[in-house]
Design a protein around this motif. Structure first.
Motif, PDB file in Angstrom:
ATOM      1  N   GLY A 112       0.813  -1.174  -0.057  1.00  0.00           N
ATOM      2  CA  GLY A 112       0.187   0.061   0.047  1.00  0.00           C
ATOM      3  C   GLY A 112       0.808   1.329   0.121  1.00  0.00           C
ATOM      4  N   SER A 113       1.978   1.282   0.276  1.00  0.00           N
ATOM      5  CA  SER A 113       2.905   2.336   0.258  1.00  0.00           C
ATOM      6  C   SER A 113       2.882   3.309  -1.109  1.00  0.00           C
ATOM      7  CB  SER A 113       4.278   2.281   0.592  1.00  0.00           C
ATOM      8  OG  SER A 113       4.329   1.795   1.960  1.00  0.00           O
ATOM      9  N   ASP A 114       2.799   2.594  -2.350  1.00  0.00           N
ATOM     10  CA  ASP A 114       2.735   3.204  -3.699  1.00  0.00           C
ATOM     11  C   ASP A 114       1.523   3.975  -3.577  1.00  0.00           C
ATOM     12  OD1 ASP A 114       4.785   1.581  -4.456  1.00  0.00           O
ATOM     13  OD2 ASP A 114       3.573   0.060  -5.473  1.00  0.00           O
ATOM     14  N   THR A 115       0.384   3.505  -3.089  1.00  0.00           N
ATOM     15  CA  THR A 115      -0.917   4.212  -2.972  1.00  0.00           C
ATOM     16  C   THR A 115      -0.705   5.410  -2.105  1.00  0.00           C
ATOM     17  OG1 THR A 115      -1.897   2.162  -3.385  1.00  0.00           O
ATOM     18  CG2 THR A 115      -3.183   3.845  -2.537  1.00  0.00           C
ATOM     19  N   THR A 116      -0.052   5.410  -0.997  1.00  0.00           N
ATOM     20  CA  THR A 116       0.216   6.620  -0.285  1.00  0.00           C
ATOM     21  C   THR A 116       1.015   7.761  -0.677  1.00  0.00           C
ATOM     22  OG1 THR A 116       0.433   5.037   1.737  1.00  0.00           O
ATOM     23  CG2 THR A 116       1.185   7.406   1.960  1.00  0.00           C
ATOM     24  N   ALA A 117       1.656   7.353  -1.592  1.00  0.00           N
ATOM     25  CA  ALA A 117       2.837   8.245  -2.475  1.00  0.00           C
ATOM     26  C   ALA A 117       2.075   8.936  -3.638  1.00  0.00           C
ATOM     27  CB  ALA A 117       3.695   7.554  -2.960  1.00  0.00           C
ATOM     28  N   VAL A 118       1.115   8.117  -4.159  1.00  0.00           N
ATOM     29  CA  VAL A 118       0.437   8.793  -5.417  1.00  0.00           C
ATOM     30  C   VAL A 118      -0.778   9.245  -4.792  1.00  0.00           C
ATOM     31  CG1 VAL A 118      -0.966   8.058  -7.558  1.00  0.00           C
ATOM     32  CG2 VAL A 118       1.370   6.877  -6.940  1.00  0.00           C
ATOM     33  N   GLU A 169      -2.417   1.094 -20.104  1.00  0.00           N
ATOM     34  CA  GLU A 169      -1.663  -0.073 -20.019  1.00  0.00           C
ATOM     35  C   GLU A 169      -1.052  -0.677 -18.850  1.00  0.00           C
ATOM     36  OE1 GLU A 169       0.424   0.564 -24.535  1.00  0.00           O
ATOM     37  OE2 GLU A 169       0.846   1.989 -22.865  1.00  0.00           O
ATOM     38  N   MET A 170      -0.802   0.176 -17.981  1.00  0.00           N
ATOM     39  CA  MET A 170      -0.184  -0.096 -16.605  1.00  0.00           C
ATOM     40  C   MET A 170      -1.021  -0.915 -15.707  1.00  0.00           C
ATOM     41  SD  MET A 170       2.730   0.083 -15.417  1.00  0.00           S
ATOM     42  CE  MET A 170       2.845  -1.264 -14.034  1.00  0.00           C
ATOM     43  N   LEU A 171      -2.165  -0.083 -15.812  1.00  0.00           N
ATOM     44  CA  LEU A 171      -3.606  -1.056 -15.185  1.00  0.00           C
ATOM     45  C   LEU A 171      -3.482  -2.352 -15.555  1.00  0.00           C
ATOM     46  CD1 LEU A 171      -6.159   1.991 -14.991  1.00  0.00           C
ATOM     47  CD2 LEU A 171      -4.996   0.528 -13.252  1.00  0.00           C
ATOM     48  N   GLU A 172      -3.549  -2.543 -16.853  1.00  0.00           N
ATOM     49  CA  GLU A 172      -3.904  -4.063 -17.187  1.00  0.00           C
ATOM     50  C   GLU A 172      -2.406  -4.882 -16.860  1.00  0.00           C
ATOM     51  OE1 GLU A 172      -6.093  -5.388 -18.722  1.00  0.00           O
ATOM     52  OE2 GLU A 172      -7.371  -3.973 -19.807  1.00  0.00           O
ATOM     53  N   LEU A 173      -1.277  -4.230 -17.041  1.00  0.00           N
ATOM     54  CA  LEU A 173      -0.236  -4.845 -16.731  1.00  0.00           C
ATOM     55  C   LEU A 173      -0.228  -5.283 -15.037  1.00  0.00           C
ATOM     56  CD1 LEU A 173       2.801  -3.209 -18.688  1.00  0.00           C
ATOM     57  CD2 LEU A 173       1.613  -5.264 -19.254  1.00  0.00           C
ATOM     58  N   ALA A 208       2.048  -8.196 -13.216  1.00  0.00           N
ATOM     59  CA  ALA A 208       3.308  -7.386 -13.202  1.00  0.00           C
ATOM     60  C   ALA A 208       3.283  -6.748 -11.969  1.00  0.00           C
ATOM     61  CB  ALA A 208       3.618  -6.379 -14.420  1.00  0.00           C
ATOM     62  N   LYS A 209       4.527  -6.957 -11.341  1.00  0.00           N
ATOM     63  CA  LYS A 209       4.203  -6.576  -9.680  1.00  0.00           C
ATOM     64  C   LYS A 209       4.912  -5.289  -9.236  1.00  0.00           C
ATOM     65  CE  LYS A 209       5.141 -11.408  -8.929  1.00  0.00           C
ATOM     66  NZ  LYS A 209       5.622 -11.595 -10.099  1.00  0.00           N
ATOM     67  N   VAL A 210       5.571  -4.556 -10.394  1.00  0.00           N
ATOM     68  CA  VAL A 210       6.346  -3.391  -9.960  1.00  0.00           C
ATOM     69  C   VAL A 210       5.519  -2.406  -9.333  1.00  0.00           C
ATOM     70  CG1 VAL A 210       8.352  -3.053 -11.567  1.00  0.00           C
ATOM     71  CG2 VAL A 210       6.231  -2.992 -12.597  1.00  0.00           C
ATOM     72  N   LEU A 211       4.256  -2.090  -9.549  1.00  0.00           N
ATOM     73  CA  LEU A 211       3.418  -0.910  -9.188  1.00  0.00           C
ATOM     74  C   LEU A 211       2.234  -1.708  -8.487  1.00  0.00           C
ATOM     75  CD1 LEU A 211       3.016   2.161 -11.487  1.00  0.00           C
ATOM     76  CD2 LEU A 211       3.860   1.879  -8.973  1.00  0.00           C
ATOM     77  N   ILE A 224      -1.726  -1.865  -8.150  1.00  0.00           N
ATOM     78  CA  ILE A 224      -2.711  -1.442  -8.879  1.00  0.00           C
ATOM     79  C   ILE A 224      -3.549  -0.152  -8.491  1.00  0.00           C
ATOM     80  CG2 ILE A 224      -4.613  -3.206  -8.212  1.00  0.00           C
ATOM     81  CD1 ILE A 224      -4.910  -3.281 -11.282  1.00  0.00           C
ATOM     82  N   ARG A 225      -3.694  -0.099  -7.360  1.00  0.00           N
ATOM     83  CA  ARG A 225      -4.586   0.901  -6.624  1.00  0.00           C
ATOM     84  C   ARG A 225      -3.881   2.318  -6.863  1.00  0.00           C
ATOM     85  NH1 ARG A 225      -4.397  -1.356  -1.021  1.00  0.00           N
ATOM     86  NH2 ARG A 225      -2.561  -1.821  -1.807  1.00  0.00           N
ATOM     87  N   SER A 226      -2.534   2.325  -6.772  1.00  0.00           N
ATOM     88  CA  SER A 226      -1.802   3.570  -7.204  1.00  0.00           C
ATOM     89  C   SER A 226      -1.932   4.100  -8.593  1.00  0.00           C
ATOM     90  CB  SER A 226      -0.388   3.435  -6.784  1.00  0.00           C
ATOM     91  OG  SER A 226       0.319   2.431  -7.613  1.00  0.00           O
ATOM     92  N   VAL A 227      -2.193   3.018  -9.317  1.00  0.00           N
ATOM     93  CA  VAL A 227      -2.108   3.291 -10.804  1.00  0.00           C
ATOM     94  C   VAL A 227      -3.463   3.904 -11.138  1.00  0.00           C
ATOM     95  CG1 VAL A 227      -1.935   2.581 -13.311  1.00  0.00           C
ATOM     96  CG2 VAL A 227      -0.520   1.359 -11.392  1.00  0.00           C
TER      97      VAL A 227
END
Ligand code: ASP
Ligand code: MG
Length: 407
Positions: free
Chosen positions: A152-158, A199-203, A208-211, A213-216
């Motif tokens: 969830g930290s990606d989500t916090t950041a975005v 595209e990133m949402l689909e990936l 794909a684990k880099v990001l 999905i909620r943050s995207v």
């Protein structure tokens, strides 16, 4: 002067040396004249360690108490990080989710961010401080501590970048960006320079684990330019941005795969209204998420229905489906845990007919049987036998020329 949110994942702050290195990196950016908000994860492995501890205390740990525990991991890294910045002659202040006021709903362990206050952060930024915010956590209206779900930290950041109207959000991790496919199984995988939110949402949803999905989704909604890049190099990463004309040169941007699903097939169901609802309602009631669904018609008012569920829910889903199948008079329920969903993704697909045909041809040439197919505007997915994953990914990556730099 830009406002930049930078998020560093667990491997980037895994020990004191790494925290110091990140502090130097952030200070260097600030000294270029920018305002810096830093979001940190817990040290790598810590959150897992806490989950383990909790499981030793209670069979199913109470969600409120679990959040109380899990939120401590980020408290450690933000405070250490602020000390490191000060030691280097800079100024920083660490803030927890409930100090910033990252407002969430009260769904413990999977809370959603509702709003973020910016006054306190802006005050500190005005004082020339690096503001260090704990990722992954928030606070409910009644003051309870929540966490946003793993990763969830990606989500916090975005979400912070959106709330503060930041110019960009950098997600620092242990890979150099988003790749055309998994470099671990395809040596010619290439880092993508720019990719669209869609595209990133689909990936992200395809495996794909880099990001997270909620943050995207948040980035897309608020048009936050996100850069995924490595903490350990200075190379430019992958920009996740809005679509523009330069992106359509190659119809396919990436090949991805997901081995975390299982297939369930119900054969010879009576083909009458209400059958799908009868079958899927009890599955949904158990909180099991169904992904792909395919139904076909047979002669004689019978139909077959095939769908996928998360592999971890397969054993739970089977008896539920078998029970309903008996009740509605279906002939047979079968399934497989050894499947893989291979997908090709690209916004350029919209203007290039024949991508699906190429995909089917490639799989046929390799002698790989397609069990299920699903498509969206910018994606084609095929379910195949898990043992052909590597072969399929490499062949598709090759067939769509992903190893070559786009013109
Ligand atoms: N520390 C949390 C986790 O491991 C949140 C994150 O790292 O994004 O899931
Ligand atoms: Mg992560």
């Amino acid at each position: 002067m830009a406002l930049i949110v930078q998020k560093f994942g667990g491997t980037s702050v895994a020990n004191p040396e790494k925290i110091k290195a990140v502090a130097e990196r952030v200070l260097a950016r600030q000294r270029e004249g920018h305002r810096l908000v830093v979001v940190l994860s817990a040290m790598a492995g810590e959150t897992n360690r806490f989950v383990d501890l909790a499981n030793q205390m209670q069979n199913i740990p109470a969600p409120r108490e679990l959040d109380m525990l899990l939120a401590t991991g980020e408290q450690v890294t933000i405070s250490l990080f602020a000390m490191a910045v000060k030691e280097l002659g800079g100024d920083a202040v660490s803030l927890l989710g409930d100090q910033v006021k990252i407002h969430t709903d009260n769904m413990h362990t999977r809370a959603r961010i509702l709003a973020i206050d910016h006054e306190l952060i802006n005050n500190h930024l005005d004082q020339g401080r690096v503001v260090v915010v704990a990722g992954f956590q928030g606070v409910t209206e009644s003051g309870e501590i929540t966490t946003l779900g793993r990763g969830g930290s990606d989500t916090t950041a975005v979400a912070l970048a959106a709330a503060l109207k930041a110019d960009q959000c950098d997600i620092f991790t242990d890979v150099e960006g988003v790749y055309t496919t998994d470099p671990n199984i395809c040596a010619s995988a290439r880092k993508i320079d720019r990719i669209t939110y869609d595209e990133m949402l689909e990936l992200a949803s395809l495996g794909a684990k880099v990001l997270d999905i909620r943050s995207v989704s948040i980035a897309k909604r608020h048009k936050v330019p996100v850069q995924v890049r490595s903490t350990f190099t200075n190379t430019e990463g992958t920009w996740v941005v809005e679509e523009d004309k330069t992106m359509e040169s190659n119809p396919v941007s990436g090949v991805t795969y997901n081995r975390n699903e299982a297939r369930i097939t119900v054969s010879k169901l009576p083909d009458v209204p209400g059958i799908a609802s009868r079958l899927f309602t009890p599955v949904a009631k158990e909180g099991i998420v169904v992904d792909m669904i395919i139904q076909n018609t047979r002669d004689g008012n019978l139909t077959d229905l095939t769908f996928t569920v998360p592999k971890t829910d397969y054993k739970r889903a089977m008896p539920i489906v078998e029970k309903t199948a008996r009740e509605i008079g279906a002939e047979r329920v079968s399934g497989s845990e050894n499947i893989c969903k291979v997908s090709v993704v690209g916004v350029g697909m919209r203007n290039h007919p024949g991508i699906a045909t190429t995909m089917f041809d490639v799989l046929a040439r390799e002698g790989i049987n397609i069990e299920m197919i699903s498509t969206s505007e910018i994606k084609i997915s095929c379910v195949i036998d898990e043992k052909y994953t590597e072969l399929a990914v490499r062949a598709l990556h090759d067939a769509f020329n992903l190893q070559e730099k786009e013109a």
